[in-house]
Write an enzyme that holds these catalytic residues in place. Sequence first.
Site, short mmCIF file in Angstrom:
data_model
loop_
_atom_site.label_atom_id
_atom_site.label_comp_id
_atom_site.label_asym_id
_atom_site.label_seq_id
_atom_site.Cartn_x
_atom_site.Cartn_y
_atom_site.Cartn_z
N ASP A 1 2.22 5.48 -6.92
CA ASP A 1 4.05 5.50 -5.88
C ASP A 1 4.97 5.10 -6.83
OD1 ASP A 1 2.54 5.62 -3.69
OD2 ASP A 1 2.04 3.71 -2.98
N HIS B 1 1.07 -1.41 -0.46
CA HIS B 1 0.21 0.04 0.09
C HIS B 1 1.34 1.59 -0.01
CE1 HIS B 1 -3.35 2.19 0.68
NE2 HIS B 1 -3.83 1.90 2.00
N HIS C 1 -2.32 -2.72 -10.31
CA HIS C 1 -3.30 -1.77 -8.86
C HIS C 1 -4.22 -2.63 -8.93
CE1 HIS C 1 -6.00 1.12 -6.99
NE2 HIS C 1 -4.66 1.70 -6.69
N1 CMC Z 1 5.40 -6.20 -10.09
C1 CMC Z 1 5.38 -7.77 -10.33
N2 CMC Z 1 4.24 -8.55 -11.14
C2 CMC Z 1 2.92 -7.75 -10.41
C3 CMC Z 1 3.06 -6.68 -9.42
C4 CMC Z 1 3.87 -5.92 -9.30
N3 CMC Z 1 4.31 -4.58 -9.10
N4 CMC Z 1 1.68 -6.84 -9.46
C5 CMC Z 1 1.14 -7.19 -10.05
N5 CMC Z 1 1.52 -8.38 -10.44
C6 CMC Z 1 1.12 -9.61 -11.12
C7 CMC Z 1 0.92 -10.77 -9.67
O1 CMC Z 1 2.35 -11.34 -9.16
C8 CMC Z 1 0.12 -11.87 -10.34
O2 CMC Z 1 0.80 -12.40 -11.42
P1 CMC Z 1 0.49 -14.13 -11.43
O3 CMC Z 1 -1.03 -14.31 -11.67
O4 CMC Z 1 1.38 -14.85 -12.40
O5 CMC Z 1 0.50 -14.44 -10.36
C9 CMC Z 1 -0.79 -10.54 -11.12
O6 CMC Z 1 0.24 -9.14 -11.22
C10 CMC Z 1 -1.81 -9.76 -10.30
O7 CMC Z 1 -1.50 -9.82 -8.89
P2 CMC Z 1 -2.32 -9.38 -7.50
O8 CMC Z 1 -0.95 -9.17 -6.33
O9 CMC Z 1 -3.66 -11.10 -7.46
O10 CMC Z 1 -3.07 -8.52 -8.01
P3 CMC Z 1 -3.96 -7.37 -7.10
O11 CMC Z 1 -4.50 -6.70 -7.03
O12 CMC Z 1 -3.90 -8.26 -5.88
O13 CMC Z 1 -1.98 -6.31 -6.61
C11 CMC Z 1 -1.23 -4.81 -6.05
C12 CMC Z 1 -2.30 -5.41 -6.75
C13 CMC Z 1 -1.35 -3.49 -5.71
C14 CMC Z 1 -0.51 -5.31 -4.48
C15 CMC Z 1 0.23 -4.91 -6.91
O14 CMC Z 1 0.28 -4.63 -7.84
C16 CMC Z 1 1.72 -4.97 -5.92
O15 CMC Z 1 2.22 -5.82 -5.22
N6 CMC Z 1 2.21 -3.72 -6.84
C17 CMC Z 1 3.17 -3.48 -5.99
C18 CMC Z 1 3.43 -2.84 -5.21
C19 CMC Z 1 2.65 -1.42 -5.06
O16 CMC Z 1 3.29 -0.71 -5.82
N7 CMC Z 1 1.66 -0.66 -4.30
C20 CMC Z 1 1.04 0.48 -4.55
C21 CMC Z 1 -0.29 1.14 -4.80
S1 CMC Z 1 -1.15 2.55 -5.17
C22 CMC Z 1 -0.86 3.15 -3.84
C23 CMC Z 1 -1.39 2.06 -3.13
O17 CMC Z 1 -2.47 2.50 -3.54
O18 CMC Z 1 -0.81 2.35 -1.93
#
Ligand code: CMC
Length: 374
Positions: free
Chosen positions: A310, A220, A259
Amino acid sequence: MAGEVQRGLEDVVALESRICFIDGKQGRLIYRGYDIRDLAARSTFEEVAYLLWYGRLPTAAQLGELARRLESLREIPAELARLIDLLPASAGPMDVLRTAVSALALLEPGEGTPGPTSIGGAQRLTAALPTILGAFHRRRGHLPPLEPRPGLSHAAYLVYALLGREPSELESRAIDVALILHADHDLNASTFAARVTASTLSDLYSAVTSAVGTLKGPLHGGANERVMELLDEIGAAERAEEVVRAKLERHERIMGFGHRVYKVEDPRATILREWSRKVGEAKGNLRYYHLLEKVVEVVHREKGLYPNIDLYSGSVYSLLGIPHDLFTPVFASSRVVGWTAHVLEEYDDLRLIRPTSRYVGPTDLAYVPVADRA
Ligand code: CMC
């Protein structure tokens, strides 16, 4: 009624709200009916705070009154300043913030009482957060406390409290825009945590304490700090490809990408990218900007992921000289407005938030007294 489990509550519509709308397919973000691109181009953080709290844009008189009120609420009680002095200098600033908000609830009982009057607590916390962070940051750096500096906007005061200097006009506007962009984002994890706490009829300060603890996590608000660690690791644009691909091969997440709601580029990232370039140009340092562009290209090519807010916020803060571990607290200094707007909305139409789980464990084990267990 047992239903499908939506892991991470993905796509679950938990409540109705009039505060913020995200169109994840079109990449649009709306605060109370206004497009974030208009607000970022033409508004100020104080105006956006008024909009989020009161549901409408202020008149000039209302805006002036809110700005004066926030300015008058910046000072923190001596007891809180003493408590901050007692905390370990090695403490994480988000932990300090969580502790300080909780302590302020004890020192100012009544400000966050559930109901419409807690708008007073919302404004108090918004005004005081930069002072709390500044007090801790100066103490850990063995610097004397700052003298009050009247006449500063919230954005300029935040920079003054953290760095002990007034920002230039461009720096002040860059922070102002970053604060506008971070002010609210629908039911993100920390706002949801705040609303869950408020839905039990707990006080506003407790709700914000929950929210600060939730924002801290690297998935987050903590992501912005990790983006800068990635840039430091990459070092030069020529290494971006190699470093990012190696991380992806190890199934590591690249911070600042992806996201839950946006399936296209986060509109806040689009705006902050421009500010990262503008501030970089003004400082004669486009290194971060070029590095980020290369990382964006590789991550999009390899994983089809778009940048989120971010990715760019840290580069703007770094160029101003804000230390990395204060990035998430800067996020909190803005999001406190969204948290408290949601808490006020929750108090106005309260229903205990209490979902259920699908139990998948056993149900008919025979109890064995402790003395008889192997
Ligand atoms: N880098 C690499 N792979 C990723 C990333 C990433 N940043 N984000 C998603 N994926 C992949 C993930 O590994 C998965 O792949 P697979 O299906 O092959 O296992 C797929 O995309 C779906 O990921 P998910 O975790 O199910 O998706 P989610 O909706 O739960 O994730 C998230 C959202 C923000 C947690 C994620 O994109 C992430 O971890 N991003 C990095 C952290 C980040 O930048 N956070 C800031 C978010 S915006 C500001 C805020 O809200 O604070």
